[in-house]
Design an enzyme around this catalytic site. Structure first.
Site, PDB file in Angstrom:
ATOM      1  N   SER A 120      55.514  45.319  24.939  1.00 19.16           N
ATOM      2  CA  SER A 120      54.797  45.982  26.016  1.00 19.16           C
ATOM      3  C   SER A 120      55.258  45.570  27.480  1.00 19.16           C
ATOM      4  O   SER A 120      55.758  44.340  27.540  1.00 19.16           O
ATOM      5  CB  SER A 120      53.222  45.198  25.686  1.00 19.16           C
ATOM      6  OG  SER A 120      52.436  45.761  26.787  1.00 19.16           O
ATOM      7  N   LYS A 143      53.752  39.412  22.890  1.00 22.11           N
ATOM      8  CA  LYS A 143      54.756  40.302  23.391  1.00 22.11           C
ATOM      9  C   LYS A 143      56.090  39.645  24.224  1.00 22.11           C
ATOM     10  O   LYS A 143      56.985  40.267  24.084  1.00 22.11           O
ATOM     11  CB  LYS A 143      54.081  41.513  24.155  1.00 22.11           C
ATOM     12  CG  LYS A 143      52.760  42.226  23.369  1.00 22.11           C
ATOM     13  CD  LYS A 143      53.588  43.051  22.193  1.00 22.11           C
ATOM     14  CE  LYS A 143      52.754  43.878  21.483  1.00 22.11           C
ATOM     15  NZ  LYS A 143      53.371  44.439  20.583  1.00 22.11           N
ATOM     16  N   TYR A 155      47.838  38.466  23.392  1.00 22.96           N
ATOM     17  CA  TYR A 155      48.434  39.649  23.493  1.00 22.96           C
ATOM     18  C   TYR A 155      49.740  39.320  24.534  1.00 22.96           C
ATOM     19  O   TYR A 155      50.941  39.628  23.922  1.00 22.96           O
ATOM     20  CB  TYR A 155      47.783  40.495  23.954  1.00 22.96           C
ATOM     21  CG  TYR A 155      48.474  42.002  23.973  1.00 22.96           C
ATOM     22  CD1 TYR A 155      48.622  42.870  22.625  1.00 22.96           C
ATOM     23  CD2 TYR A 155      48.906  42.548  25.088  1.00 22.96           C
ATOM     24  CE1 TYR A 155      49.168  43.956  22.632  1.00 22.96           C
ATOM     25  CE2 TYR A 155      49.696  43.910  24.819  1.00 22.96           C
ATOM     26  CZ  TYR A 155      49.792  44.702  23.658  1.00 22.96           C
ATOM     27  OH  TYR A 155      50.282  45.766  23.626  1.00 22.96           O
TER      28      TYR A 155
HETATM   29  P1  NAD Z   1      47.158  51.801  17.622  1.00 21.11           P
HETATM   30  O1  NAD Z   1      46.055  50.811  17.642  1.00 21.11           O
HETATM   31  O2  NAD Z   1      46.932  53.168  17.718  1.00 21.11           O
HETATM   32  O3  NAD Z   1      48.121  51.537  16.289  1.00 21.11           O
HETATM   33  C1  NAD Z   1      48.213  50.290  15.768  1.00 21.11           C
HETATM   34  C2  NAD Z   1      48.836  50.240  14.641  1.00 21.11           C
HETATM   35  O4  NAD Z   1      49.093  48.829  14.127  1.00 21.11           O
HETATM   36  C3  NAD Z   1      47.851  50.849  13.669  1.00 21.11           C
HETATM   37  O5  NAD Z   1      48.294  51.681  12.671  1.00 21.11           O
HETATM   38  C4  NAD Z   1      47.192  49.545  12.883  1.00 21.11           C
HETATM   39  O6  NAD Z   1      46.676  49.913  11.631  1.00 21.11           O
HETATM   40  C5  NAD Z   1      48.204  48.471  12.880  1.00 21.11           C
HETATM   41  N1  NAD Z   1      47.961  47.303  12.819  1.00 21.11           N
HETATM   42  C6  NAD Z   1      47.028  46.652  13.493  1.00 21.11           C
HETATM   43  N2  NAD Z   1      46.720  45.334  13.082  1.00 21.11           N
HETATM   44  C7  NAD Z   1      47.368  45.130  11.744  1.00 21.11           C
HETATM   45  C8  NAD Z   1      47.146  44.270  10.650  1.00 21.11           C
HETATM   46  N3  NAD Z   1      46.783  43.048  10.679  1.00 21.11           N
HETATM   47  N4  NAD Z   1      47.865  44.670   9.408  1.00 21.11           N
HETATM   48  C9  NAD Z   1      48.514  45.885   9.543  1.00 21.11           C
HETATM   49  N5  NAD Z   1      48.680  46.889  10.376  1.00 21.11           N
HETATM   50  C10 NAD Z   1      48.002  46.601  11.683  1.00 21.11           C
HETATM   51  O7  NAD Z   1      48.049  51.231  18.514  1.00 21.11           O
HETATM   52  P2  NAD Z   1      49.365  52.031  19.538  1.00 21.11           P
HETATM   53  O8  NAD Z   1      49.241  52.342  20.983  1.00 21.11           O
HETATM   54  O9  NAD Z   1      50.014  53.109  18.539  1.00 21.11           O
HETATM   55  O10 NAD Z   1      50.348  50.530  19.266  1.00 21.11           O
HETATM   56  C11 NAD Z   1      51.370  50.587  18.612  1.00 21.11           C
HETATM   57  C12 NAD Z   1      52.240  49.459  19.184  1.00 21.11           C
HETATM   58  O11 NAD Z   1      52.745  49.739  20.482  1.00 21.11           O
HETATM   59  C13 NAD Z   1      51.681  47.918  19.156  1.00 21.11           C
HETATM   60  O12 NAD Z   1      52.307  46.941  18.916  1.00 21.11           O
HETATM   61  C14 NAD Z   1      51.031  47.851  20.732  1.00 21.11           C
HETATM   62  O13 NAD Z   1      50.723  46.515  21.044  1.00 21.11           O
HETATM   63  C15 NAD Z   1      52.258  48.473  21.334  1.00 21.11           C
HETATM   64  N6  NAD Z   1      51.989  49.026  22.653  1.00 21.11           N
HETATM   65  C16 NAD Z   1      50.973  50.041  23.121  1.00 21.11           C
HETATM   66  C17 NAD Z   1      50.857  50.292  24.217  1.00 21.11           C
HETATM   67  C18 NAD Z   1      49.641  51.324  24.505  1.00 21.11           C
HETATM   68  O14 NAD Z   1      49.404  51.657  25.817  1.00 21.11           O
HETATM   69  N7  NAD Z   1      49.165  51.919  23.784  1.00 21.11           N
HETATM   70  C19 NAD Z   1      51.257  49.857  25.211  1.00 21.11           C
HETATM   71  C20 NAD Z   1      52.046  48.680  24.999  1.00 21.11           C
HETATM   72  C21 NAD Z   1      52.619  48.514  23.677  1.00 21.11           C
END
Ligand code: NAD
Length: 249
Positions: free
Chosen positions: A142, A159, A155
């Site tokens: 991130s 990251k 977090y």
């Molecule tokens: P999201 O919440 O839609 O999806 C997260 C996924 O991780 C889900 O499928 C959830 O079931 C799974 N997950 C969470 N905890 C879990 C656990 N204990 N066991 C198994 N699965 C688990 O979020 P997203 O935005 O799709 O995020 C995906 C990745 O991108 C993450 O690592 C997040 O930190 C990163 N990210 C997202 C953003 C954003 O703005 N959305 C920004 C930077 C980084």
């Protein structure tokens, strides 16, 4: 969508593939012909409905990646599916924006175990499969792993450490396996829907992003596909920011 990359016959594990970025990554890889092993916490979720027309094959494995047992279950499932693993996308993650005074030991463990320990141990447990497949690992970090802000300490720590672990693993697993990171900016997924549903915050992010918009899951999947592919065959230990330029200032 990326017809220039062909993943036919390539086995790729995507964690957190039921929704958001992980679902889009899985969909894109399937469209490029990959055999996708889609991990989710409890079941295929929206991925099942989103894969009407797929090129490759799809298998599901459910596990809680905050636990040691869950990580080992996913690794065993992959070992049972294939002798060669060509891609590992460590995408599953959780965010909580607790302030310093609100942070708890339990939330720290949950966040760091999910966002950092699980990606590391999946790479560790699957390293021989990855070596056999001359594979590529892509960790989803991130922009919060690179720039500091108050709050969300586990977090930010997880990251940031994921970026560093990416570099360390890239040394350990070279020359057979490449290990890279993608660091998204603000992406419109359920993870931060409170943010983009809030009109003033949504506008603030747009104004602070040089490209003038929030990111979409497909902005991240295209970077992931590139890093998984032979087109990135001389790139390892790298972190690609996909944030519309937000972290430039
Ligand atoms: P999201 O919440 O839609 O999806 C997260 C996924 O991780 C889900 O499928 C959830 O079931 C799974 N997950 C969470 N905890 C879990 C656990 N204990 N066991 C198994 N699965 C688990 O979020 P997203 O935005 O799709 O995020 C995906 C990745 O991108 C993450 O690592 C997040 O930190 C990163 N990210 C997202 C953003 C954003 O703005 N959305 C920004 C930077 C980084």
């Amino acid at each position: 969508m990326g017809a220039y990359i062909d993943f036919s016959g390539r086995n790729v594990l995507v964690t957190g593939a039921s929704r958001g970025i992980g679902r889009d990554v899985a969909k894109e890889l399937l469209g490029m012909g990959a055999n996708v092993i889609a991990h989710s916490r409890s079941g295929p979720g929206a991925l099942r409905d989103a894969t009407g027309k797929v090129g490759g094959s799809l298998k599901y494995v459910a596990a809680d990646l905050s636990t040691r047992e869950g990580v080992e279950r996913v690794a065993s499932f992959v070992e049972g599916c294939c002798t060669e693993l060509h891609g590992l996308v460590n995408n599953a993650g959780i965010y909580s924006g607790l302030a310093l005074g609100e942070e708890t030991f339990d939330n720290w463990d949950l966040t760091v175990n999910t966002n950092l320990r699980a990606p590391f141990f999946l790479a560790r447990l699957l390293r021989e499969r990855l070596r056999a497949g001359k594979g590529s690992v892509v960790n989803i970090s991130s922009i919060m792993g690179l720039s500091a802000s108050a709050g969300a300490y586990p977090y930010q720590a997880s990251k940031s450490a994921l970026i560093h672990i990416t570099r360390a693993l890239s040394l350990e697993l070279a020359p057979d396996v490449r290990v890279n990171c993608v660091a998204p900016g603000f992406i419109m997924t359920d993870m931060n829907k409170e943010g983009w549903n809030d009109a003033s915050f949504r506008k603030e992010v747009e104004e602070r992003t040089p490209l003038g918009r929030w990111g979409r899951p497909e902005d991240i999947s295209s970077a992931v596909s590139f890093l998984l592919s032979e087109r990135a065959s001389f790139i390892t230990g790298e972190t690609i920011l996909v944030d519309g330029g937000k972290s430039l200032f």
